[in-house]
Motif scaffolding. Structure first.
Motif, mmCIF file in Angstrom:
data_model
loop_
_atom_site.group_PDB
_atom_site.id
_atom_site.type_symbol
_atom_site.label_atom_id
_atom_site.label_comp_id
_atom_site.label_asym_id
_atom_site.label_seq_id
_atom_site.Cartn_x
_atom_site.Cartn_y
_atom_site.Cartn_z
ATOM 1 N N PHE A 119 40.239 2.052 50.889
ATOM 2 C CA PHE A 119 40.102 2.770 51.454
ATOM 3 C C PHE A 119 38.704 2.622 51.644
ATOM 4 C CE2 PHE A 119 36.847 5.470 49.375
ATOM 5 C CZ PHE A 119 36.900 4.770 48.252
ATOM 6 N N ASP A 164 38.336 8.576 55.100
ATOM 7 C CA ASP A 164 38.041 9.857 55.158
ATOM 8 C C ASP A 164 37.888 10.379 56.628
ATOM 9 O OD1 ASP A 164 36.793 10.597 52.728
ATOM 10 O OD2 ASP A 164 36.112 8.681 52.586
ATOM 11 N N PHE A 224 41.919 11.286 53.382
ATOM 12 C CA PHE A 224 41.397 12.437 52.526
ATOM 13 C C PHE A 224 41.241 13.722 52.820
ATOM 14 C CE2 PHE A 224 39.246 8.228 50.503
ATOM 15 C CZ PHE A 224 40.997 7.447 50.340
ATOM 16 N N ARG A 251 28.076 20.823 51.361
ATOM 17 C CA ARG A 251 30.216 20.887 51.839
ATOM 18 C C ARG A 251 30.014 21.759 52.170
ATOM 19 N NH1 ARG A 251 31.563 15.898 48.182
ATOM 20 N NH2 ARG A 251 32.475 15.187 50.264
ATOM 21 N N LYS A 269 42.011 18.527 48.834
ATOM 22 C CA LYS A 269 40.960 18.598 48.185
ATOM 23 C C LYS A 269 40.049 19.459 48.302
ATOM 24 C CE LYS A 269 37.768 15.790 51.227
ATOM 25 N NZ LYS A 269 37.603 14.187 51.870
ATOM 26 N N HIS A 270 38.697 19.432 47.344
ATOM 27 C CA HIS A 270 38.554 18.674 45.799
ATOM 28 C C HIS A 270 39.543 19.834 45.071
ATOM 29 C CE1 HIS A 270 35.925 17.329 48.795
ATOM 30 N NE2 HIS A 270 36.462 16.453 48.155
ATOM 31 N N MET A 303 43.214 15.647 46.060
ATOM 32 C CA MET A 303 42.494 14.968 45.529
ATOM 33 C C MET A 303 41.616 15.696 44.541
ATOM 34 S SD MET A 303 38.683 13.372 46.629
ATOM 35 C CE MET A 303 39.726 12.057 47.911
ATOM 36 N N PHE A 307 34.802 17.025 41.641
ATOM 37 C CA PHE A 307 34.693 16.509 39.917
ATOM 38 C C PHE A 307 33.490 17.289 39.423
ATOM 39 C CE2 PHE A 307 32.776 13.664 44.294
ATOM 40 C CZ PHE A 307 32.590 12.301 43.649
ATOM 41 N N ASP A 366 39.113 12.163 42.321
ATOM 42 C CA ASP A 366 37.462 11.290 43.542
ATOM 43 C C ASP A 366 36.369 10.093 43.254
ATOM 44 O OD1 ASP A 366 35.646 12.077 45.497
ATOM 45 O OD2 ASP A 366 35.391 13.642 45.798
ATOM 46 N N TYR A 367 36.073 10.160 43.994
ATOM 47 C CA TYR A 367 35.301 8.510 43.925
ATOM 48 C C TYR A 367 35.088 8.615 42.748
ATOM 49 C CZ TYR A 367 32.778 4.717 45.766
ATOM 50 O OH TYR A 367 32.025 3.741 46.600
ATOM 51 N N MET A 422 40.205 6.716 41.693
ATOM 52 C CA MET A 422 39.460 5.975 42.824
ATOM 53 C C MET A 422 38.216 5.519 42.583
ATOM 54 S SD MET A 422 37.519 7.946 46.281
ATOM 55 C CE MET A 422 38.889 9.240 46.820
ATOM 56 N N TRP A 482 30.273 13.583 57.814
ATOM 57 C CA TRP A 482 31.577 12.877 57.858
ATOM 58 C C TRP A 482 31.760 12.426 58.863
ATOM 59 C CZ3 TRP A 482 33.577 10.658 53.176
ATOM 60 C CH2 TRP A 482 32.375 10.936 52.091
ATOM 61 N N GLU A 488 28.080 16.262 52.213
ATOM 62 C CA GLU A 488 28.027 15.813 49.894
ATOM 63 C C GLU A 488 26.315 14.903 50.109
ATOM 64 O OE1 GLU A 488 30.606 13.026 49.106
ATOM 65 O OE2 GLU A 488 29.864 12.881 46.876
#
Ligand code: BGC
Length: 761
Positions: free
Chosen positions: A79, A109, A153, A167, A206-207, A250, A253, A285-286, A316, A424, A512
């Motif tokens: 991605f 994204d 995403f 967020r 997500k999330h 997704m 965190f 997630d990342y 990811m 984003w 974020e």
């Protein structure tokens, strides 16, 4: 007779539909089983790996080692690559140079539009218009797929009641019901009914789960809540996306019930797959797997194994799966079957996207030239942006403004095209977006004079401004002393008939890792606003924000406030359309605006408590309240004004009680009592008066957006069935309990008409 015929036809249709479907599924399974027989263990684990490429060229990919990994079958998808040519070149490596020639997924994204950027999701949700929201996702899918992307995403559906959390801007606010409608609309817009079409892309909800409920609104923080609250208040939008057929999920965190989501078997397997029947794949997630080392769950090998066993399929960025799963298998910490299941799910996604049939399906260079940022997409973006704006105050009809005279346009957000797309907006070309200044000029031509001055920086704190203007979203900080910048603006203001003050947050003040403890308009901007008001000229506050702000002072002192969120590419034009009345504002808040940050979390669908405050009171000793501020919001959920006025009649119910299997119909007459046409969102709320568990004071259960000409009246009807009264009880069974209910219909969650009804057994 007729009924039997219809039934027979329907039966044959479903039977053939089902057969065709199972034939497709059989074909897919056969293909994937055949492929998996040829795969080595390393190649299977490779499919579970999702690196981020950054904006790479193939050359950079090879220098970062990604190209080599692709050749060796160690990558399932990538991605963050932008441009169809680059994606085509990387896909070529996969299908020409890897042993089994398995194509890659290409994710991004694409959150609120691709190059044509729509309002931030919190703004989009304020349209309350599912057709428009679906349309925005549809356009995003067409543009992204024209540029090589096949997986987004989005949608982000985390219910949130804490505006300190940056967020909140990415979601649909505080309400699970409207959140669920939006989740479905977004999934439909991205995926349609056929993922293999070259202009549909796979969505990723997500999330999962509860990211919006993190403590103190501090990003990545802990979540802890009862199962009852999860099922009744937070899960609905995720489930709605699953029901709409979303292709991927997704993880979040945060931890859920003491276990980070990415290792949470209850969440990823029991709820998602067993209870909800999800059959797509789960991506973390990342670096969420690696982060479980810091959560305190073990070393990378241990947390990677936990994650796979929980039901996670793709890792990811962190490469925990890639580097440790083989050893965990040898040590019998995981099973071959667990790896096979995850690998199969990734391959199924590729199959459904049509990538095995044609890996270059989304790499049509011609499409990238003709289908992105088109005039018609921009037109839609302008309209959708205008529909997302919420008129918070309009004393003495200051708005709409006349297209004549001299207008002072002042504020750090007035000439800030980089900030219009909002957080984003990774694919946006900021040069293409329209600032408020440009928008005013476009709409006014030479009918009125616009004088511009910045008036202040974003904030006095230059370090804070730097943190809040990342990713190229500069506000070109003015290095002169604050009083000099202010003086210049006041001189401009004095020459004008009316002042438009474009103030608030910068785009990256939400999003974020952009949490705030102070949710007011920053210092120097507030000073500027006060000084502008002192000129005695009418002031219109055009408010930019990615979250509910605390605006008590502004509400008390500024005659007109138009909340414009971050409207996207066409933000400036849309602002002008609404300011001058070419579009009548109709947006309604999907998140409560508090009086101050101390009231947070403040939401309309709260519980009553055993010591509720009597209606109309704002303090009583030994009641649930504060000493220093009332319990009331500044602007309630569902609130938003119009340039016209609407009047609601009384609610009429067709019966006073009903049984399961029946329905009850509520109708209400809504009239446009002003002098211009406009749109109104008619909102239906229900309260369950007695339950086996405590129930909220009000829950949104329906809404209709209607258009009325000046003087026109319409009867709006809502059907209520047993389904609308269901909730999860303490055994987590989804039930409707017979008894008394209150029904409310109105223009927002506070100003409503009431009626009573009963559900009998
Ligand atoms: C965010 C996700 C996003 C991912 C990939 C993470 O930091 O939480 O929402 O999809 O990065 O960019």
């Amino acid at each position: 007779m007729k009924f039997i015929k219809v039934f027979a036809v329907l039966f044959i249709m479903t039977a053939t539909g089902a057969t065709a479907q199972s034939q497709d599924a059989r074909k897919m399974n056969q293909f994937i089983s055949g492929l998996m027989k040829k795969m080595t263990l390393d190649e299977k684990i490779g499919q579970l790996n999702l690196p981020s490429a950054g904006d790479i060229t193939t050359g950079q990919a090879s220098s970062a080692g990604i190209a080599q990994k692709i050749r060796e079958g160690q990558v399932g998808g990538l991605f963050n690559i932008k441009s169809v040519e680059k994606i085509r070149d990387v896909q070529k490596i996969a299908v020409e140079s890897s042993r089994l020639k398995i194509p890659l997924l290409f994710g991004m994204d694409v959150i609120h539009g691709y190059q044509t950027v729509f309002p931030i999701p919190l703004g989009l949700s304020s349209t309350w218009d599912m057709t428009l929201i679906e349309r925005s996702a549809r356009i995003a899918a067409i543009e992204a797929s024209a540029d090589g992307i096949n997986w987004t995403f989005s949608p982000m559906v985390d219910v949130s009641r804490d505006p300190r959390w940056g967020r909140m801007s990415e979601g649909s606010g505080e309400d699970p019901y409207i959140g669920a409608q939006i989740a479905k609309a977004m999934v439909r817009g991205y995926q349609q009914s056929d993922l293999s079409k070259n202009n549909t892309i796979m969505a990723c909800v997500k999330h999962f789960a509860l990211y919006g409920a993190i403590e103190a609104g501090r990003d990545y923080n802990t979540t802890d809540m009862s199962r009852l609250r999860m099922y009744n208040e937070y899960f609905l939008p995720y489930k709605a996306a699953i029901d709409a057929g979303v292709g991927s999920v997704m993880t979040s965190f945060n931890e859920v019930h003491g276990i980070p989501a990415s290792a949470n078997k209850w969440l990823m397997t029991d709820v998602l797959r067993k209870q909800w029947g999800f059959d797509g794949f789960v991506v973390t997630d990342y670096t969420a797997i690696n982060e479980m080392v810091d959560h305190g769950l073990g070393n990378l090998k241990e947390v990677s194994a936990l994650s796979l066993k929980a039901g996670v399929d793709m890792d990811m960025v962190g490469e925990g799966f890639l580097t440790t799963l083989k050893q965990s298998l040898q040590e019998k910490k995981i099973t071959q079957e667990q790896i096979d299941i995850a690998c199969r799910r990734i391959l199924e996604a590729k199959y459904k996207l049509g990538l095995f049939e044609d890996p270059f399906r989304y790499c049509d260079v011609q499409r990238s030239k003709t289908e992105i940022l088109t005039e018609s997409n921009r037109r839609e973006a302008r309209n959708i942006a205008a529909q997302s704006f919420v008129l918070l105050k309009n004393q003495n009809n200051v708005l709409p403004l006349k297209k004549s005279g001299t207008i002072a346009l002042i504020g750090p957000l007035a000439d800030a095209k980089e900030n219009m797309p909002g957080t984003w907006s990774v694919a946006a070309d900021f040069k293409q977006s329209i600032s408020v200044q440009a928008g005013l000029q476009n709409v006014l031509g030479n009918k009125a004079k616009v004088l511009y001055a910045k008036g202040s920086n974003l904030t006095a704190d230059s370090a804070l401004e730097e943190r809040a203007t990342m990713f190229g979203k500069t506000l070109n900080r003015d290095k002169r002393p604050a009083d000099v910048i202010l003086k210049e603006a006041l001189a401009v203001a004095r020459k004008s008939d009316v002042i438009v003050a474009a103030l608030g947050e910068s785009a990256e003040m939400s999003g974020e890792s952009s949490s705030r403890t102070n949710i007011e308009i920053p210092d120097v901007q507030k000073d500027l606003l006060k000084a502008l008001l002192q000129t005695g000229k009418p002031v219109v506050l055009v408010l930019f924000t990615g979250r509910p702000l605390a605006l008590k002072w502004e509400d008390e002192n500024v005659p007109a406030i138009l909340n414009v969120w971050f409207g996207g590419t066409e933000a400036g034009n849309a602002v002008a359309d609404v300011l001058f009345g070419d579009v009548n504002p109709s947006g309604k808040l999907t998140a409560t605006f508090p009086q101050n940050v101390g009231q947070v979390p403040l939401f309309y669908n709260h519980k009553n408590t055993g010591r509720p405050l009597a209606q109309g009171k704002w303090f009583e000793k030994f009641r649930s309240n504060y000493l220093d501020v009332s319990n009331d919001p500044l602007y309630p959920f569902g609130f938003g004004l119009s340039y016209t006025t609407f009047n609601y009649g009384d609610i009429k119910l067709d019966k006073s009680s009903f049984k399961p299997g029946e329905k009850i119909t509520a109708s209400i007459s809504v009239s446009n009592t002003g002098s211009r046409e406009g749109q109104e969102v008619v909102q239906l709320y229900i309260r369950d008066l007695v339950g086996s568990v405590t129930r909220p004071v009000k829950e949104l259960k329906g809404f209709q957006k209607i258009h009325l000409k000046a003087g026109e009246s319409r009867t709006v009807q809502f059907d209520i069935t047993e389904e609308d009264l269901k909730f999860y009880n303490s055994d987590l069974n989804f039930v409707a309990e017979p008894g008394d209910f209150k029904l409310f219909i109105g223009t927002n969650s506070r100003d409503v008409k009431e009626a009573d009804f009963r559900l009998n057994r």
